[in-house]
Design a protein around this motif. Structure first.
Motif: not given
Lengths: 276, 271
Positions: A234-240
């Motif tokens: 999970s990242t602030p810009l969405g999952p990777v």
């Protein structure tokens, strides 16, 4: 070029060894990224490849010669840039004059080229340089030595952002078909564009040993969460995610995600890369 | 590049590097040695010129020999400074030369050259003594220059050796060589120790060896060696100690080479 066979090594006779029945093979003409967590044994592996440590069992050979014999011909064909090193109180030019005779393939032209890339002055005394400058000077000498094996342990530590870019340029310029450069690092983003081959080690095991092209063909790195994803972050810009590459087309690699995926899903990673 | 055990070209490269890296330190040490010897000799001349009837050669022998033993031990313990830290250890072990070439360079610089530099400094200090005494106390008794450069011969073979008797000087010289070799070995075994700490440890080793030899010598003298002593030829006890000193020197030198050859960049726990 470098063959590690059934290596066993530990710093203490008590307790579990750092490497147990460890095998690895590296061929010439590659920049190899040696990745692993802190304490995984990356630096130890570098020392073992250089013949600086004696294995408890197994063998490390370079061009078929046991590196632990420390033959002059082998030593003249290997250069180690350790994470911590010492340089004497003299200018870089004097250092080169004293040390270059040991390396038959040393090139002054190449050295000048690398010094230009790093914007370094050969007349400057080594002791008056900052840590980053000393590192750049030492790396220039290492690249110019012409050895067929170059072992770099955390080479970008202490380098500023522009210097990291210069480092990548110098490495790329120094590569030949006969040379192997092994870069041990935990700062994968500094070198991810350089790598031809990736080796990820953890707890005496090789989690991944593959070329970047093969990695790009077998894995895909993106933001789409699929049921059989190896790894989701999970990242602030969405999952990777890291998922099996079903298309077979080569995709760009995210080294950090690859590293995390290898650590969290070693069995699946192994299965993916042994599948034809 | 050939992998022969010894190559003159590689040896010279290693020697050149050692001098380039440590030459300034060695030069400063030589300067300090010269100044120290000058002070000692001048002071000694001042002290004894008006007082005692001590033969100056005996004074020079005792003082200079004691200083020599101390200095030679320090020099031998300064060898292998490249083993002290991990960074310098990598550099030394990865230097493209054989272990024999690297060890021989250390023995040459911190053994043979060290002794020669000491003798030269002693000679210059003695000449400086004469100059200073003439300047400061021209009325004092100022003995003529002592030939320090003949010391090795005088000490190695004694004042007279026409009857092949082992002289006390020979035994002392061999004992000094043995001590130096012991410290040389200590420099390889204990690189992280300061020279003082290593000197204390190796001096203890030296003393133990000496005591054992004394006891052996007394036992041998009490039993059979006096039967083979012929006063017109070889002195049994002196021969015994001299040979054992040579053996100690050779064994320590060989052990220094073996330990260095097996050196790893990180010393592992033996437990």
């Amino acid at each position: 070029m470098i063959e590690i066979k059934n290596l066993q090594f530990g710093y203490s006779r008590k307790g579990a060894p750092l490497f147990s029945d460890f095998s690895l093979s590296l061929s010439a003409g590659q920049v190899v990224g040696l990745l692993g967590k802190n304490g995984a044994g990356k630096s130890t592996l570098i020392y073992l490849m250089a013949g600086l440590l004696t294995p408890d069992a197994g063998q490390v050979t370079m061009h078929g010669v046991d590196v632990r014999r420390r033959l002059p011909s082998t030593l003249a064909d290997v250069f180690v840039v350790p994470e911590e090193f010492e340089l004497p109180s003299m200018s870089l030019n004097r250092y080169v004059a004293v040390n270059a005779p040991f390396y038959p393939r040393f090139s002054m032209e190449a050295l000048k080229s690398y010094l230009d890339i790093f914007e370094m002055d050969g007349a400057m005394p080594l002791k008056s340089m900052s840590m980053g400058q000393r590192k750049k000077s030492f790396i220039c000498f290492a690249l110019a030595s012409g050895t067929s094996l170059l072992l770099l342990d955390e080479p970008t530590n202490g380098l500023d952002i522009p210097s990291k870019s210069q480092f990548r340029k110098a490495i790329a310029q120094s590569m030949t078909d006969e040379r192997t450069i092994v870069v041990s690092t935990h700062q994968v983003r500094d070198i991810d564009t350089l790598l031809d081959h990736v080796v990820i080690v953890d707890r005496s095991q090789v989690l991944l040993d593959a070329g970047v092209r093969e990695i790009g063909q077998r894995l895909t790195f993106g933001s789409e969460v699929v049921p059989d994803a190896l790894y989701v972050q999970s990242t602030p810009l969405g999952p990777v995610t890291v998922s099996p590459n079903l298309s077979g087309l080569e995709t760009p690699i995210d080294m950090e995600l690859l590293f995390n995926a290898a650590l969290t899903q070693p069995a699946r990673m192994k299965e993916l890369f042994t599948r034809k | 590049m050939k992998d022969n055990v010894f190559s003159a070209r590689r040896f010279m490269n290693v020697l050149r590097k050692e001098i380039a890296v440590n030459g300034r330190t060695l030069l400063l040490l030589a300067l300090g040695l010269y100044m120290g010897l000058t002070i000692v000799m001048t002071f000694g001349n001042m002290m004894f010129s008006h007082s005692f009837e001590i033969p100056v050669t005996l004074l020079a022998n005792v003082v200079v020999y004691c200083i020599a033993a101390f200095v030679f031990s320090i020099m031998a313990s300064m060898a292998f400074s490249g083993l002290k830290t991990r960074g310098s250890r990598v550099d030394l072990l990865m230097m493209p030369a054989t272990a024999l070439e690297k060890v021989l360079v250390q023995a040459l610089v911190y053994g043979v050259a060290g002794v020669l530099v000491f003798l030269l400094c002693a000679q210059l200090a003695d000449l400086t003594r004469i100059g200073l005494m003439n300047l400061l106390i021209p009325t004092a008794e100022i003995p003529g220059p002592i030939n320090f450069l003949a010391f090795p011969y005088n000490y190695a073979f004694g004042v007279s050796n026409y009857d092949a008797r082992i002289s006390f000087g020979t035994m002392l010289t061999m004992a000094l060589a043995a001590s130096m070799a012991t410290y040389f070995m200590g420099a390889v075994l204990m690189p992280r120790y300061t020279w003082l700490k290593m000197m204390v440890v190796m001096q203890a080793v030296d003393i133990v060896i000496f005591v054992v030899l004394i006891l052996c010598g007394r036992w041998m003298n009490a039993t059979w060696i006096h039967y083979i002593t012929d006063v017109n030829h070889v002195d049994g006890i002196g021969w015994f100690f001299t040979v054992l000193a040579i053996v100690q020197a050779v064994v320590c030198a060989v052990l220094a080479y073996v330990f260095f050859k097996r050196k790893d960049v990180v010393t592992r726990s033996v437990l």
